[in-house]
Scaffold this motif. Sequence first.
Motif, PDB file in Angstrom:
ATOM      1  N   GLN A  62     -10.228  23.281 -12.364  1.00 16.21           N
ATOM      2  CA  GLN A  62     -11.639  23.076 -12.698  1.00 16.21           C
ATOM      3  C   GLN A  62     -12.530  23.885 -11.751  1.00 16.21           C
ATOM      4  O   GLN A  62     -12.162  24.148 -10.605  1.00 16.21           O
ATOM      5  N   HIS A  63     -13.703  24.286 -12.238  1.00 18.32           N
ATOM      6  CA  HIS A  63     -14.645  25.038 -11.404  1.00 18.32           C
ATOM      7  C   HIS A  63     -15.060  24.214 -10.188  1.00 18.32           C
ATOM      8  O   HIS A  63     -15.416  23.036 -10.309  1.00 18.32           O
ATOM      9  N   SER A 104      -9.699  23.694  -7.492  1.00 18.59           N
ATOM     10  CA  SER A 104      -9.975  24.915  -8.258  1.00 18.59           C
ATOM     11  C   SER A 104      -8.978  26.030  -7.982  1.00 18.59           C
ATOM     12  O   SER A 104      -8.785  26.908  -8.819  1.00 18.59           O
ATOM     13  N   HIS A 134     -19.878  27.097 -21.891  1.00 11.51           N
ATOM     14  CA  HIS A 134     -18.462  26.773 -21.710  1.00 11.51           C
ATOM     15  C   HIS A 134     -17.505  27.870 -22.167  1.00 11.51           C
ATOM     16  O   HIS A 134     -16.286  27.712 -22.007  1.00 11.51           O
ATOM     17  N   ASP A 137     -13.587  29.630 -25.631  1.00  8.52           N
ATOM     18  CA  ASP A 137     -12.349  28.849 -25.655  1.00  8.52           C
ATOM     19  C   ASP A 137     -12.351  27.729 -24.616  1.00  8.52           C
ATOM     20  O   ASP A 137     -11.312  27.137 -24.328  1.00  8.52           O
ATOM     21  N   ASN A 139     -13.036  28.131 -21.449  1.00 10.48           N
ATOM     22  CA  ASN A 139     -12.739  28.681 -20.125  1.00 10.48           C
ATOM     23  C   ASN A 139     -13.904  29.528 -19.628  1.00 10.48           C
ATOM     24  O   ASN A 139     -13.717  30.631 -19.122  1.00 10.48           O
ATOM     25  N   ARG A 147     -14.971  23.657 -17.077  1.00  5.92           N
ATOM     26  CA  ARG A 147     -14.001  24.199 -18.015  1.00  5.92           C
ATOM     27  C   ARG A 147     -13.560  23.056 -18.917  1.00  5.92           C
ATOM     28  O   ARG A 147     -13.355  21.924 -18.462  1.00  5.92           O
ATOM     29  N   ALA A 149     -11.138  23.765 -21.657  1.00  6.78           N
ATOM     30  CA  ALA A 149      -9.843  24.099 -22.249  1.00  6.78           C
ATOM     31  C   ALA A 149      -8.729  23.257 -21.636  1.00  6.78           C
ATOM     32  O   ALA A 149      -8.586  23.188 -20.414  1.00  6.78           O
ATOM     33  N   GLN A 195      -6.907  24.319 -26.497  1.00  4.06           N
ATOM     34  CA  GLN A 195      -6.950  25.698 -26.015  1.00  4.06           C
ATOM     35  C   GLN A 195      -5.977  25.934 -24.862  1.00  4.06           C
ATOM     36  O   GLN A 195      -5.846  25.101 -23.963  1.00  4.06           O
ATOM     37  N   LYS A 197      -4.149  27.967 -21.495  1.00  3.82           N
ATOM     38  CA  LYS A 197      -4.598  28.430 -20.175  1.00  3.82           C
ATOM     39  C   LYS A 197      -5.736  27.558 -19.651  1.00  3.82           C
ATOM     40  O   LYS A 197      -6.718  28.054 -19.090  1.00  3.82           O
ATOM     41  N   GLY A 198      -5.588  26.264 -19.855  1.00  5.34           N
ATOM     42  CA  GLY A 198      -6.660  25.356 -19.477  1.00  5.34           C
ATOM     43  C   GLY A 198      -6.335  24.514 -18.260  1.00  5.34           C
ATOM     44  O   GLY A 198      -5.519  24.880 -17.411  1.00  5.34           O
TER      45      GLY A 198
END
Length: 205
Positions: A62-63, A104, A134, A137, A139, A147, A149, A195, A197-198
Motif C-alpha cells: 500500500q502507498h 509499502s 486510483h 487497474d 494501482n 491502491r 488492486a 486486478q 499485481k495488487g
Amino acid sequence: MIRFASRMGVALTVCGLLAGPAQAAGDPAAGKTKFETCTGCHSIPGYTNAYPTYHVPRLGGQHADYIISALKAYQSGERQHPTMHANSSSLSEQDMQNIAAYLSSSTKIVADSNPIRGNASAGKKKSVACVACHGPDGNGPIPLYPRLAGQHEDYLLKTLQDYKTNKRNNSVMKGIVLSLTEQDISDLAAYFASQPKGLSVMAQD
C-alpha cells in the motif's frame, strides 16, 4: 450520464490538486517492529473483522502516504474502529512513517485466495470515474490515494457502502458513490479486487 460525467470531471480536478509531495521516508526496520502489534489481524490470511464481518484489509504494497493518513484518521477518531483507534492512539508521527515505510516496501508476503463474487466486467465499465485517483487497474501512482488492486472484495464493498451512507467522509468519494446502485458497488469491488499485481497480506516472521 451528464451528471456522472460532471462528477468524474470534478474528481479529476480534485485528485490533481490534492496530489502533493510524498511524506518523508520512514525506517522500514523500525516499522517492522512497530507492526508486530498488528500481525494478529493483518498477517493472517482470511482473517475477518468480528462485526460487521469483512476481511481486514491487505496492507502489503500500500502507498506509504495513504497508510499515514489512515492511521491519523483512526487516531483522531475521524475513522471509526475501536481496535484501530486503540492501536494507533499511542503512535507518534515517526512511528506512522516507519510503519508506512515497512508496509509499502516489504516484499515478504503471504499468498491467500481472493474469490470474486461480483461482476468484474461490469465493474470495469463503472470504474472510469475512479481512474483519476486510483488508476485504471487500481494501482494508481498518486501516493495519497490507496491502491485498490487485489484488495479484499468485501472490504472494498464495505468501504464504498460506508461512503454512501456517510459512515466515512470524503467529498470526492461521496460525489462518486452518490449515484451508484448496490449492484454498481458490488461490481466495482469485484473489478478492483480481481486486478493482478495488487496488495498482499504481510507475512509474520
